[in-house]
Design a protein around this motif. Structure first.
Motif, PDB file in Angstrom:
ATOM      1  N   PHE A 112      38.244  71.803  49.781  1.00 59.50           N
ATOM      2  CA  PHE A 112      39.160  71.784  48.643  1.00 59.50           C
ATOM      3  C   PHE A 112      39.325  73.163  48.030  1.00 59.50           C
ATOM      4  O   PHE A 112      40.433  73.578  47.690  1.00 59.50           O
ATOM      5  CB  PHE A 112      38.637  70.802  47.593  1.00 59.50           C
ATOM      6  N   ARG A 117      32.741  59.293  44.807  1.00 59.55           N
ATOM      7  CA  ARG A 117      34.053  59.604  44.232  1.00 59.55           C
ATOM      8  C   ARG A 117      34.180  61.093  43.880  1.00 59.55           C
ATOM      9  O   ARG A 117      35.210  61.713  44.121  1.00 59.55           O
ATOM     10  CB  ARG A 117      34.293  58.766  42.977  1.00 59.55           C
ATOM     11  N   HIS A 165      34.255  67.376  41.121  1.00 64.69           N
ATOM     12  CA  HIS A 165      35.607  67.416  40.568  1.00 64.69           C
ATOM     13  C   HIS A 165      36.552  66.418  41.221  1.00 64.69           C
ATOM     14  O   HIS A 165      37.738  66.389  40.896  1.00 64.69           O
ATOM     15  CB  HIS A 165      36.191  68.823  40.718  1.00 64.69           C
ATOM     16  N   ALA A 166      36.017  65.594  42.167  1.00 64.84           N
ATOM     17  CA  ALA A 166      36.798  64.549  42.835  1.00 64.84           C
ATOM     18  C   ALA A 166      38.037  65.098  43.544  1.00 64.84           C
ATOM     19  O   ALA A 166      39.009  64.381  43.759  1.00 64.84           O
ATOM     20  CB  ALA A 166      37.208  63.470  41.836  1.00 64.84           C
ATOM     21  N   ASN A 167      37.977  66.399  43.910  1.00 66.08           N
ATOM     22  CA  ASN A 167      39.095  67.042  44.606  1.00 66.08           C
ATOM     23  C   ASN A 167      40.405  66.975  43.810  1.00 66.08           C
ATOM     24  O   ASN A 167      41.491  66.822  44.376  1.00 66.08           O
ATOM     25  CB  ASN A 167      39.298  66.440  46.004  1.00 66.08           C
ATOM     26  N   ARG A 168      40.280  67.129  42.504  1.00 67.52           N
ATOM     27  CA  ARG A 168      41.458  67.152  41.627  1.00 67.52           C
ATOM     28  C   ARG A 168      41.554  68.526  40.970  1.00 67.52           C
ATOM     29  O   ARG A 168      40.625  68.973  40.308  1.00 67.52           O
ATOM     30  CB  ARG A 168      41.371  66.049  40.570  1.00 67.52           C
ATOM     31  N   SER A 169      42.697  69.173  41.158  1.00 68.77           N
ATOM     32  CA  SER A 169      42.866  70.559  40.711  1.00 68.77           C
ATOM     33  C   SER A 169      42.662  70.716  39.210  1.00 68.77           C
ATOM     34  O   SER A 169      42.010  71.665  38.760  1.00 68.77           O
ATOM     35  CB  SER A 169      44.253  71.074  41.095  1.00 68.77           C
ATOM     36  N   LEU A 170      43.219  69.812  38.402  1.00 68.11           N
ATOM     37  CA  LEU A 170      43.094  69.927  36.951  1.00 68.11           C
ATOM     38  C   LEU A 170      41.635  69.814  36.531  1.00 68.11           C
ATOM     39  O   LEU A 170      41.153  70.611  35.709  1.00 68.11           O
ATOM     40  CB  LEU A 170      43.927  68.853  36.258  1.00 68.11           C
ATOM     41  N   PHE A 171      40.911  68.850  37.080  1.00 70.10           N
ATOM     42  CA  PHE A 171      39.505  68.663  36.757  1.00 70.10           C
ATOM     43  C   PHE A 171      38.702  69.890  37.187  1.00 70.10           C
ATOM     44  O   PHE A 171      37.824  70.374  36.473  1.00 70.10           O
ATOM     45  CB  PHE A 171      38.995  67.398  37.453  1.00 70.10           C
ATOM     46  N   PHE A 172      39.014  70.402  38.374  1.00 68.49           N
ATOM     47  CA  PHE A 172      38.356  71.600  38.899  1.00 68.49           C
ATOM     48  C   PHE A 172      38.518  72.769  37.925  1.00 68.49           C
ATOM     49  O   PHE A 172      37.552  73.448  37.572  1.00 68.49           O
ATOM     50  CB  PHE A 172      38.966  71.949  40.255  1.00 68.49           C
ATOM     51  N   ARG A 173      39.741  73.007  37.463  1.00 67.52           N
ATOM     52  CA  ARG A 173      40.010  74.153  36.591  1.00 67.52           C
ATOM     53  C   ARG A 173      39.408  73.950  35.200  1.00 67.52           C
ATOM     54  O   ARG A 173      38.985  74.920  34.552  1.00 67.52           O
ATOM     55  CB  ARG A 173      41.514  74.401  36.518  1.00 67.52           C
TER      56      ARG A 173
END
Length: 263
Positions: free
Chosen positions: A16, A179, A225-233
């Motif tokens: 990711f 997840r 971060h469940a491979n989610r860009s917003l959560f990652f950032r």
């Protein structure tokens, strides 16, 4: 190479973070890679005469399954030191391809090693599982030579990983991690305790009069971060705002003082 990457002759999903860090394809790791940072410092302590103990060596998933050939190389000790010994409570340690000797241990018992027989101990993501910090530290002290190094990587008690993990019962960890870290296998998830995951915990177990403390907090590529860009950032910004003591992880480097002889 937008969504796939060649990995030892097989096509596997592209990590990711490859889509987040533009430098990723230059070596398949980012500038914030926690594994590269930790093992580069461990590598600086190695030489061909070293007897190294991998404490919590497991099945060697970090070598077998890592997507980056460079990361696999710096996590492999066999051939770079005189001997690699692996200890773990999990019988899977006997399958680890990086070990010259492998032993299954009782976490509350003595290690099958002679006093002051080890030059360097590496323990990656083990401290958070320790039940008895004083007993754990005593065995490390017993087998490590004066002047030797104990090197560990672990989540901090008060970083976002530590707080989240301690807020959720161990019985739910496998389900939740499936997840948040889809690439992680259930057999690589173990109960956590977080009794050796703060600066004060480390100093209590490894007193400064006997140990030289060279540890520091580290915020690498965000996890969970469940491979989610917003959560990652969002996690990335949170890490940037936190002081060193509230970093996501500790890179623990403790040197047993040369005059610290075993009694």
């Amino acid at each position: 190479m937008n969504d796939q990457t060649l990995f030892e002759g097989a096509t596997k999903p592209r990590p990711f973070e490859a889509g987040i860090y533009k430098e990723f394809d230059a070596g398949q790791f980012s500038r914030k890679d926690c594994t590269v940072a930790f093992y580069t410092r461990v590598d600086a302590l190695l030489n061909p005469t070293v007897t190294l103990l991998n404490l919590g060596a497991g099945r060697g998933a970090n070598i077998v399954a890592d997507y980056s050939s460079y990361r696999r190389k710096i996590q492999t000790f066999s051939g770079r030191v005189a001997k690699v010994i692996g200890l773990d409570v999990d019988p899977a340690v006997e399958e680890n391809p990086d070990l010259d000797e492998a032993y299954v241990i009782d976490p509350s018992g003595k290690y099958p090693l002679l006093d002051e027989s080890i030059d360097i101990i590496v323990s990656d993501h083990v401290l958070e599982h320790v039940d008895d910090p004083q007993g754990f530290a005593a065995e490390i002290d017993r087998v490590l030579k004066p002047g030797g190094w104990f090197c560990a990587r672990t989540p901090t008690k008060w970083g976002y990983i530590g707080i989240a993990t301690r807020s959720i019962p161990n019985s739910l960890h496998v389900r939740l991690l499936s997840r948040l870290q889809p690439q992680r296998k259930a057999e690589d998830v173990f109960p956590t305790r977080y009794r050796l995951n703060s600066i004060s915990d480390l100093r209590d177990a490894f007193p400064p009069e006997r140990w030289r403390h060279c540890s520091y907090g580290y915020n690498g590529v965000p996890s969970y971060h469940a491979n989610r860009s917003l959560f990652f950032r969002m996690i990335d910004v949170y890490n940037w705002l936190m002081p060193n003591t509230l970093s996501a992880k500790f890179h623990v480097f403790l040197q047993k003082r040369p005059d610290a002889q075993n009694s």
